[in-house]
Scaffold this motif. Structure first.
Motif, mmCIF file in Angstrom:
data_model
loop_
_atom_site.group_PDB
_atom_site.id
_atom_site.type_symbol
_atom_site.label_atom_id
_atom_site.label_comp_id
_atom_site.label_asym_id
_atom_site.label_seq_id
_atom_site.Cartn_x
_atom_site.Cartn_y
_atom_site.Cartn_z
ATOM 1 N N MET A 46 8.890 -11.616 -7.997
ATOM 2 C CA MET A 46 10.470 -11.008 -8.773
ATOM 3 C C MET A 46 10.941 -10.479 -7.456
ATOM 4 S SD MET A 46 9.205 -8.822 -12.214
ATOM 5 C CE MET A 46 8.239 -8.882 -13.051
ATOM 6 N N PRO A 47 12.389 -10.903 -7.806
ATOM 7 C CA PRO A 47 12.898 -10.326 -6.022
ATOM 8 C C PRO A 47 12.838 -8.880 -7.140
ATOM 9 C CG PRO A 47 14.134 -10.931 -8.004
ATOM 10 C CD PRO A 47 13.049 -11.426 -8.466
ATOM 11 N N VAL A 48 13.000 -7.966 -5.649
ATOM 12 C CA VAL A 48 12.971 -6.667 -4.633
ATOM 13 C C VAL A 48 14.428 -6.154 -4.855
ATOM 14 C CG1 VAL A 48 11.882 -4.154 -4.919
ATOM 15 C CG2 VAL A 48 10.573 -6.501 -6.220
ATOM 16 N N ALA A 49 14.613 -5.237 -5.028
ATOM 17 C CA ALA A 49 15.982 -4.583 -4.009
ATOM 18 C C ALA A 49 15.849 -4.215 -2.304
ATOM 19 C CB ALA A 49 17.624 -3.371 -4.376
ATOM 20 N N LEU A 65 2.025 -1.638 6.420
ATOM 21 C CA LEU A 65 2.027 -1.665 5.319
ATOM 22 C C LEU A 65 3.516 -2.031 4.107
ATOM 23 C CD1 LEU A 65 2.577 2.934 5.103
ATOM 24 C CD2 LEU A 65 0.810 1.355 4.869
ATOM 25 N N ARG A 66 3.257 -2.497 3.356
ATOM 26 C CA ARG A 66 4.756 -3.035 2.883
ATOM 27 C C ARG A 66 5.573 -2.083 1.624
ATOM 28 N NH1 ARG A 66 4.375 -9.101 1.785
ATOM 29 N NH2 ARG A 66 4.207 -8.660 4.075
ATOM 30 N N LEU A 67 6.695 -2.159 2.002
ATOM 31 C CA LEU A 67 7.329 -0.579 0.386
ATOM 32 C C LEU A 67 7.995 -1.167 0.262
ATOM 33 C CD1 LEU A 67 8.630 3.089 1.388
ATOM 34 C CD2 LEU A 67 10.331 0.475 0.682
ATOM 35 N N TYR A 68 8.448 -1.318 -1.164
ATOM 36 C CA TYR A 68 8.771 -1.711 -2.457
ATOM 37 C C TYR A 68 9.488 -1.183 -2.575
ATOM 38 C CZ TYR A 68 5.474 -5.695 -1.654
ATOM 39 O OH TYR A 68 4.698 -6.339 -1.184
ATOM 40 N N ARG A 69 11.166 -0.841 -2.441
ATOM 41 C CA ARG A 69 12.169 -0.168 -3.452
ATOM 42 C C ARG A 69 13.186 -1.269 -4.219
ATOM 43 N NH1 ARG A 69 13.962 5.305 -2.236
ATOM 44 N NH2 ARG A 69 12.470 5.389 -0.416
ATOM 45 N N PRO A 70 13.454 -0.808 -5.695
ATOM 46 C CA PRO A 70 13.338 -1.554 -6.830
ATOM 47 C C PRO A 70 14.868 -0.533 -6.843
ATOM 48 C CG PRO A 70 12.225 0.238 -7.562
ATOM 49 C CD PRO A 70 11.553 0.466 -6.437
ATOM 50 N N ALA A 71 15.841 -1.816 -7.291
ATOM 51 C CA ALA A 71 17.284 -0.757 -7.384
ATOM 52 C C ALA A 71 17.579 0.335 -8.731
ATOM 53 C CB ALA A 71 18.284 -2.376 -8.097
ATOM 54 N N ALA A 72 16.444 0.632 -9.055
ATOM 55 C CA ALA A 72 16.296 1.742 -10.044
ATOM 56 C C ALA A 72 16.121 2.766 -8.994
ATOM 57 C CB ALA A 72 15.592 1.172 -11.389
ATOM 58 N N VAL A 111 9.298 3.244 -6.292
ATOM 59 C CA VAL A 111 8.052 2.078 -5.202
ATOM 60 C C VAL A 111 7.585 2.401 -5.386
ATOM 61 C CG1 VAL A 111 8.329 3.120 -2.285
ATOM 62 C CG2 VAL A 111 10.576 3.593 -3.777
ATOM 63 N N VAL A 112 6.797 1.086 -5.198
ATOM 64 C CA VAL A 112 5.409 0.431 -4.194
ATOM 65 C C VAL A 112 5.039 1.027 -2.933
ATOM 66 C CG1 VAL A 112 3.513 -0.877 -5.384
ATOM 67 C CG2 VAL A 112 5.034 0.137 -6.890
#
Length: 313
Positions: A46-49, A65-72, A111-112
Protein backbone atom coordinates in the motif's frame (compact mmCIF):
# COMPACT_ATOMS: atom_id res chain seq x y z
CA UNK A 1 -12.24 -26.89 12.37
CA UNK A 2 -11.37 -26.95 8.69
CA UNK A 3 -8.28 -25.33 7.26
CA UNK A 4 -8.97 -22.18 5.25
CA UNK A 5 -8.99 -22.96 1.52
CA UNK A 6 -6.35 -20.34 0.73
CA UNK A 7 -4.12 -21.49 3.58
CA UNK A 8 -4.42 -25.08 2.34
CA UNK A 9 -3.44 -23.89 -1.15
CA UNK A 10 -0.32 -22.20 0.29
CA UNK A 11 0.70 -25.42 2.03
CA UNK A 12 0.16 -27.36 -1.19
CA UNK A 13 2.19 -24.80 -3.14
CA UNK A 14 5.08 -25.24 -0.69
CA UNK A 15 4.87 -29.03 -0.97
CA UNK A 16 4.72 -28.92 -4.77
CA UNK A 17 7.67 -26.55 -4.96
CA UNK A 18 9.69 -28.86 -2.74
CA UNK A 19 10.80 -26.05 -0.47
CA UNK A 20 13.11 -27.54 2.15
CA UNK A 21 12.13 -27.08 5.80
CA UNK A 22 13.99 -24.40 7.74
CA UNK A 23 15.72 -26.92 9.98
CA UNK A 24 17.49 -28.54 7.00
CA UNK A 25 19.10 -25.24 5.94
CA UNK A 26 21.82 -22.94 7.15
CA UNK A 27 20.62 -19.57 8.51
CA UNK A 28 21.69 -17.78 5.32
CA UNK A 29 19.94 -20.36 3.12
CA UNK A 30 16.81 -20.12 5.26
CA UNK A 31 16.83 -16.32 5.02
CA UNK A 32 16.98 -16.47 1.23
CA UNK A 33 14.16 -19.01 1.14
CA UNK A 34 12.07 -16.93 3.55
CA UNK A 35 12.39 -13.81 1.40
CA UNK A 36 11.59 -15.79 -1.76
CA UNK A 37 8.42 -16.98 -0.06
CA UNK A 38 7.54 -13.40 0.83
CA UNK A 39 7.88 -12.34 -2.79
CA UNK A 40 5.52 -15.12 -3.84
CA UNK A 41 2.79 -14.46 -1.25
CA UNK A 42 2.94 -10.77 -0.30
CA UNK A 43 0.42 -8.39 -1.92
CA UNK A 44 1.33 -5.15 -3.66
CA UNK A 45 2.44 -2.75 -0.93
CA UNK A 46 0.00 0.00 0.00
CA UNK A 47 1.21 3.53 -0.64
CA UNK A 48 1.87 5.49 2.56
CA UNK A 49 2.38 9.24 2.66
CA UNK A 50 5.82 9.11 4.30
CA UNK A 51 8.15 6.13 4.53
CA UNK A 52 11.47 7.06 6.12
CA UNK A 53 14.46 5.01 7.20
CA UNK A 54 15.96 5.97 10.56
CA UNK A 55 18.68 4.69 12.89
CA UNK A 56 18.50 4.30 16.67
CA UNK A 57 21.53 3.73 18.90
CA UNK A 58 21.67 0.30 20.49
CA UNK A 59 23.81 -1.72 22.88
CA UNK A 60 25.22 -3.76 19.98
CA UNK A 61 25.51 -0.90 17.49
CA UNK A 62 23.10 1.14 15.35
CA UNK A 63 19.58 -0.29 14.88
CA UNK A 64 17.88 0.38 11.53
CA UNK A 65 14.26 1.50 11.76
CA UNK A 66 11.59 2.31 9.19
CA UNK A 67 8.89 4.86 9.98
CA UNK A 68 5.53 4.77 8.16
CA UNK A 69 3.43 7.92 8.55
CA UNK A 70 0.01 7.80 6.86
CA UNK A 71 -1.64 10.94 5.57
CA UNK A 72 -4.29 10.67 8.31
CA UNK A 73 -1.71 10.92 11.10
CA UNK A 74 -1.28 14.40 12.56
CA UNK A 75 2.07 16.12 12.11
CA UNK A 76 2.48 16.24 15.89
CA UNK A 77 1.14 14.03 18.68
CA UNK A 78 0.41 10.97 16.53
CA UNK A 79 -0.18 7.57 18.08
CA UNK A 80 2.42 4.98 17.14
CA UNK A 81 3.13 1.26 17.06
CA UNK A 82 6.72 0.03 17.41
CA UNK A 83 6.70 -3.21 15.42
CA UNK A 84 8.99 -6.26 15.63
CA UNK A 85 8.92 -8.67 12.69
CA UNK A 86 8.62 -12.42 12.96
CA UNK A 87 10.97 -15.08 11.63
CA UNK A 88 12.04 -17.17 14.60
CA UNK A 89 14.68 -14.64 15.77
CA UNK A 90 16.74 -15.89 12.78
CA UNK A 91 14.82 -14.74 9.69
CA UNK A 92 13.14 -11.55 8.51
CA UNK A 93 14.00 -7.88 8.20
CA UNK A 94 12.41 -4.54 7.33
CA UNK A 95 11.53 -5.78 3.84
CA UNK A 96 9.86 -9.04 4.90
CA UNK A 97 7.13 -7.17 6.79
CA UNK A 98 7.06 -3.92 4.84
CA UNK A 99 3.64 -4.64 3.35
CA UNK A 100 2.15 -5.57 6.71
CA UNK A 101 3.48 -2.38 8.35
CA UNK A 102 2.15 -0.26 5.48
CA UNK A 103 -1.27 -1.87 5.80
CA UNK A 104 -1.47 -1.30 9.55
CA UNK A 105 -0.32 2.32 9.25
CA UNK A 106 -2.58 3.26 6.36
CA UNK A 107 -5.71 1.62 7.73
CA UNK A 108 -5.22 2.77 11.34
CA UNK A 109 -4.03 6.32 10.75
CA UNK A 110 -1.26 5.64 13.28
CA UNK A 111 2.47 5.84 12.71
CA UNK A 112 4.25 2.48 12.56
CA UNK A 113 7.96 2.19 13.35
CA UNK A 114 9.47 -1.15 12.28
CA UNK A 115 12.62 -2.35 14.03
CA UNK A 116 15.38 -4.28 12.24
CA UNK A 117 16.74 -5.97 15.37
CA UNK A 118 19.84 -8.14 15.13
CA UNK A 119 19.29 -11.81 14.40
CA UNK A 120 20.50 -15.10 15.79
CA UNK A 121 22.71 -17.05 15.59
CA UNK A 122 25.10 -14.17 14.93
CA UNK A 123 23.52 -12.33 17.87
CA UNK A 124 22.02 -14.77 20.33
CA UNK A 125 19.66 -14.19 23.26
CA UNK A 126 19.13 -11.61 24.61
CA UNK A 127 20.62 -9.43 21.82
CA UNK A 128 17.39 -9.22 19.73
CA UNK A 129 15.45 -8.26 22.86
CA UNK A 130 18.12 -5.73 23.83
CA UNK A 131 17.73 -4.11 20.40
CA UNK A 132 13.93 -4.12 20.70
CA UNK A 133 14.15 -2.40 24.07
CA UNK A 134 16.71 0.15 22.93
CA UNK A 135 14.71 0.99 19.81
CA UNK A 136 11.49 1.45 21.76
CA UNK A 137 13.21 3.64 24.35
CA UNK A 138 14.70 5.76 21.57
CA UNK A 139 11.32 6.20 19.83
CA UNK A 140 9.77 7.27 23.14
CA UNK A 141 12.63 9.69 23.86
CA UNK A 142 12.42 11.15 20.36
CA UNK A 143 8.62 11.28 20.31
CA UNK A 144 8.48 15.07 19.94
CA UNK A 145 10.98 15.14 17.09
CA UNK A 146 9.16 12.27 15.37
CA UNK A 147 5.75 13.93 15.75
CA UNK A 148 4.50 11.30 18.19
CA UNK A 149 2.56 11.37 21.44
CA UNK A 150 4.77 9.67 24.07
CA UNK A 151 1.66 8.64 26.00
CA UNK A 152 0.28 6.70 23.00
CA UNK A 153 3.14 4.43 21.96
CA UNK A 154 2.30 0.74 21.57
CA UNK A 155 4.50 -2.25 20.84
CA UNK A 156 3.66 -5.30 18.79
CA UNK A 157 4.90 -8.01 16.50
CA UNK A 158 4.18 -11.36 14.97
CA UNK A 159 5.57 -14.72 16.12
CA UNK A 160 9.13 -14.06 17.37
CA UNK A 161 8.28 -10.37 17.20
CA UNK A 162 5.29 -10.98 19.44
CA UNK A 163 7.62 -12.75 21.86
CA UNK A 164 9.91 -9.69 21.90
CA UNK A 165 6.96 -7.33 22.41
CA UNK A 166 5.62 -9.38 25.33
CA UNK A 167 9.01 -9.61 27.02
CA UNK A 168 9.63 -5.90 26.42
CA UNK A 169 6.42 -4.97 28.22
CA UNK A 170 7.55 -6.97 31.24
CA UNK A 171 10.96 -5.30 31.14
CA UNK A 172 9.47 -1.82 30.81
CA UNK A 173 7.11 -2.46 33.74
CA UNK A 174 9.98 -3.55 35.97
CA UNK A 175 12.27 -0.70 34.85
CA UNK A 176 9.61 1.98 35.18
CA UNK A 177 9.59 2.81 31.48
CA UNK A 178 9.35 3.54 28.71
CA UNK A 179 5.60 3.91 28.99
CA UNK A 180 3.77 1.48 26.71
CA UNK A 181 0.10 2.13 26.02
CA UNK A 182 -0.86 -1.19 24.41
CA UNK A 183 0.63 -4.47 23.22
CA UNK A 184 -0.35 -6.27 20.03
CA UNK A 185 0.82 -9.90 20.14
CA UNK A 186 0.20 -11.75 16.87
CA UNK A 187 0.49 -15.55 17.13
CA UNK A 188 3.32 -15.00 19.65
CA UNK A 189 5.82 -17.52 20.95
CA UNK A 190 5.51 -17.35 24.74
CA UNK A 191 7.06 -20.56 26.11
CA UNK A 192 9.99 -22.61 24.83
CA UNK A 193 8.64 -25.70 26.61
CA UNK A 194 6.65 -26.43 23.42
CA UNK A 195 4.59 -29.13 25.11
CA UNK A 196 1.01 -27.96 24.48
CA UNK A 197 -1.68 -29.92 22.63
CA UNK A 198 -1.39 -27.58 19.63
CA UNK A 199 2.34 -28.27 19.43
CA UNK A 200 1.59 -31.96 19.23
CA UNK A 201 -1.40 -31.68 16.89
CA UNK A 202 0.30 -29.36 14.39
CA UNK A 203 3.88 -30.53 14.76
CA UNK A 204 4.15 -31.12 11.01
CA UNK A 205 2.41 -30.13 7.79
CA UNK A 206 1.21 -26.64 8.74
CA UNK A 207 4.18 -24.47 7.69
CA UNK A 208 5.76 -24.07 11.14
CA UNK A 209 6.91 -27.50 12.33
CA UNK A 210 8.21 -28.74 15.65
CA UNK A 211 11.62 -29.51 14.15
CA UNK A 212 11.87 -25.98 12.82
CA UNK A 213 10.86 -24.52 16.18
CA UNK A 214 13.66 -26.53 17.80
CA UNK A 215 16.02 -25.20 15.10
CA UNK A 216 14.95 -21.63 15.86
CA UNK A 217 15.30 -22.24 19.60
CA UNK A 218 18.79 -23.68 19.27
CA UNK A 219 19.94 -20.78 17.10
CA UNK A 220 18.42 -18.15 19.42
CA UNK A 221 19.29 -19.44 22.88
CA UNK A 222 22.81 -19.97 24.14
CA UNK A 223 21.73 -23.12 25.99
CA UNK A 224 18.50 -24.97 26.76
CA UNK A 225 18.48 -23.69 30.36
CA UNK A 226 17.66 -20.21 29.01
CA UNK A 227 14.23 -21.52 27.97
CA UNK A 228 13.18 -20.96 31.60
CA UNK A 229 14.16 -17.27 31.49
CA UNK A 230 10.98 -15.17 31.26
CA UNK A 231 12.74 -12.86 28.80
CA UNK A 232 12.74 -15.83 26.39
CA UNK A 233 9.50 -17.42 27.66
CA UNK A 234 7.22 -14.59 28.88
CA UNK A 235 4.60 -17.12 30.00
CA UNK A 236 7.03 -18.09 32.78
CA UNK A 237 7.20 -14.60 34.30
CA UNK A 238 6.47 -14.65 38.02
CA UNK A 239 3.77 -12.02 37.56
CA UNK A 240 2.11 -10.38 34.56
CA UNK A 241 0.19 -7.86 36.65
CA UNK A 242 0.48 -4.19 35.77
CA UNK A 243 1.16 -4.75 32.08
CA UNK A 244 -0.37 -2.65 29.26
CA UNK A 245 -3.73 -3.69 27.78
CA UNK A 246 -3.22 -6.37 25.15
CA UNK A 247 -4.51 -7.98 22.03
CA UNK A 248 -3.44 -11.60 21.62
CA UNK A 249 -4.22 -13.05 18.19
CA UNK A 250 -3.76 -16.75 17.48
CA UNK A 251 -4.32 -18.96 14.45
CA UNK A 252 -6.35 -22.15 14.79
CA UNK A 253 -3.89 -24.40 12.90
CA UNK A 254 -0.70 -23.15 14.54
CA UNK A 255 1.56 -25.03 16.97
CA UNK A 256 1.97 -21.76 18.92
CA UNK A 257 -1.80 -21.37 19.37
CA UNK A 258 -2.13 -22.78 22.88
CA UNK A 259 0.83 -20.96 24.42
CA UNK A 260 -0.39 -17.65 22.98
CA UNK A 261 -3.86 -18.22 24.41
CA UNK A 262 -2.39 -19.31 27.75
CA UNK A 263 -0.52 -16.01 27.93
CA UNK A 264 -3.71 -14.12 27.13
CA UNK A 265 -5.53 -15.93 29.92
CA UNK A 266 -2.73 -15.15 32.38
CA UNK A 267 -3.00 -11.48 31.50
CA UNK A 268 -6.75 -11.54 32.05
CA UNK A 269 -6.41 -13.38 35.38
CA UNK A 270 -3.92 -10.71 36.50
CA UNK A 271 -6.43 -7.95 35.75
CA UNK A 272 -4.86 -6.78 32.49
CA UNK A 273 -7.48 -5.79 29.89
CA UNK A 274 -7.02 -8.29 27.08
CA UNK A 275 -8.73 -9.24 23.84
CA UNK A 276 -8.08 -12.85 22.83
CA UNK A 277 -8.85 -13.55 19.18
CA UNK A 278 -8.39 -16.94 17.51
CA UNK A 279 -8.60 -16.69 13.71
CA UNK A 280 -10.34 -19.82 12.40
CA UNK A 281 -8.80 -21.93 9.65
CA UNK A 282 -5.47 -20.13 9.59
CA UNK A 283 -1.84 -21.19 9.79
CA UNK A 284 1.13 -19.61 11.50
CA UNK A 285 2.51 -16.63 9.61
CA UNK A 286 -0.55 -15.95 7.45
CA UNK A 287 -0.76 -12.19 8.02
CA UNK A 288 1.85 -11.03 5.47
CA UNK A 289 0.49 -13.45 2.82
CA UNK A 290 -2.29 -11.29 1.42
CA UNK A 291 -1.54 -12.19 -2.19
CA UNK A 292 -2.26 -15.84 -1.45
CA UNK A 293 -4.58 -15.75 1.60
CA UNK A 294 -7.56 -13.42 1.20
CA UNK A 295 -8.36 -13.45 4.93
CA UNK A 296 -5.07 -11.69 5.65
CA UNK A 297 -6.28 -8.28 4.45
CA UNK A 298 -9.54 -8.58 6.40
CA UNK A 299 -7.71 -9.48 9.59
CA UNK A 300 -5.18 -6.67 9.12
CA UNK A 301 -8.05 -4.21 8.60
CA UNK A 302 -9.60 -5.31 11.88
CA UNK A 303 -6.25 -5.17 13.65
CA UNK A 304 -5.76 -1.62 12.40
CA UNK A 305 -9.21 -0.64 13.68
CA UNK A 306 -8.42 -2.17 17.07
CA UNK A 307 -5.10 -0.35 17.16
CA UNK A 308 -6.81 2.91 16.35
CA UNK A 309 -9.35 2.35 19.13
CA UNK A 310 -6.80 1.24 21.71
CA UNK A 311 -4.60 4.27 21.11
CA UNK A 312 -7.47 6.74 21.19
CA UNK A 313 -7.15 7.98 17.64
Amino acid sequence: MELDRDAAAVLEMIRTAGRPPWHTLSPDEARASYMAGRQATAPEPMPVAVVKDLVAPGPHGPIPLRLYRPAAAPAAGAAALVFFHGGGWVLGNLESHDGMCRHLAERSGCVVVAVDYRLAPERKFPAPLDDAGAATAWVAAQAGALGLDPARIAVGGDSAGGNLAAALCLMARDAGGPAIAWQMLLYPATDFAMDTPSHRRFEDGHLLTRESMLWFRDHYLNNTAEAADWRASPLRAASVAGLPPALVLTASHDPLRDEGEAYGRRLAEAGVPVTLWRVPGQIHGFLPMGKAIAASARVLDRLAAMMRGALGW
